[in-house]
Design an enzyme around this catalytic site. Structure first.
Site, short mmCIF file in Angstrom:
data_model
loop_
_atom_site.label_atom_id
_atom_site.label_comp_id
_atom_site.label_asym_id
_atom_site.label_seq_id
_atom_site.Cartn_x
_atom_site.Cartn_y
_atom_site.Cartn_z
N ARG A 57 0.83 -1.22 0.00
CA ARG A 57 0.00 0.00 0.00
C ARG A 57 0.86 1.26 0.00
O ARG A 57 0.43 2.31 -0.44
CB ARG A 57 -0.99 -0.03 1.17
CG ARG A 57 -2.22 -0.87 0.83
CD ARG A 57 -2.96 -1.30 2.05
NE ARG A 57 -2.18 -2.28 2.80
CZ ARG A 57 -2.62 -2.90 3.88
NH1 ARG A 57 -3.78 -2.62 4.37
NH2 ARG A 57 -1.86 -3.79 4.48
N GLU A 94 5.44 -10.84 15.51
CA GLU A 94 4.90 -11.52 16.69
C GLU A 94 5.32 -13.00 16.66
O GLU A 94 5.78 -13.55 17.65
CB GLU A 94 3.38 -11.38 16.69
CG GLU A 94 2.76 -11.63 18.03
CD GLU A 94 1.25 -11.43 17.97
OE1 GLU A 94 0.78 -10.78 17.03
OE2 GLU A 94 0.58 -11.96 18.87
#
Ligand code: AMP
Length: 166
Positions: A57, A94
């Site tokens: 993006r 994560e």
């Protein structure tokens, strides 16, 4: 006339449980040129040579900003997309790691780093350190959305421009 916020869709539990995904596609569809102008404000463009956009993006937003300001565009991509010689930066997610790459620069330059959403800041920090490794001085970072409750960029005084802050 709607505000920018009214064109952002918050999608709970996407792409995984516990994440509230900020979908910017309705905003791009309805207000693209105003968004690009807003993201280009409060930056001293006389001090900037290129715009660096982070896949994917960041390409949409960064390329349009480069066009608006008459600057060149440099893509920063996910691992394995760019041909050599590349410079890479691996960073912690994560679960596991991710790697960003860019084509090796021949000479120093000054850049604005662009992405859509600043969340924990892991991506943008890795992108900034990759630029530094690649002789590119980051003059400003421009985001459409800063999820300020997830990062400390403001407190750390980093040169961040963001249009929408949550
Ligand atoms: P982070 O590294 O945690 O700052 O995450 C930033 C990257 O993940 C950006 O490239 C965003 O496109 C994407 N991202 C992270 N969180 C969100 C969210 N809540 N909504 C939309 N995109 C997100």
């Amino acid at each position: 006339m709607h505000s920018f916020e009214s064109h952002i869709r918050s999608v709970p539990n996407f792409p995984k449980e516990g994440i509230v995904f900020k979908d910017i596609t309705p905003l791009l569809q309805e207000r693209f040129s105003e968004v690009i102008e807003a993201m280009s404000q409060n930056i001293d463009w006389s001090q900037v040579d290129y715009v660096v956009g982070i896949e994917a993006r960041g390409f949409i937003l960064g390329a349009a900003m480069a066009q608006l300001k008459g600057k060149g565009f440099i893509p920063m991509r996910k691992k394995g997309k760019l041909p050599p010689p590349v410079i890479a930066e691996t960073y912690q997610l994560e679960y596991g790691t991710d790697t960003l790459e860019m084509i090796m620069e021949q000479k120093p330059a000054r850049v604005v780093l662009v992405d859509d959403v600043l969340a924990t800041g892991g991506t943008l920090r890795a992108a900034a350190s990759l630029c530094a490794k690649n002789k590119l001085e980051v003059k400003a970072m421009s985001l459409l959305i800063n999820l300020t409750f997830l990062n400390k960029f403001k407190e750390e005084g980093l040169p961040v421009v963001s249009v929408l802050n949550y």
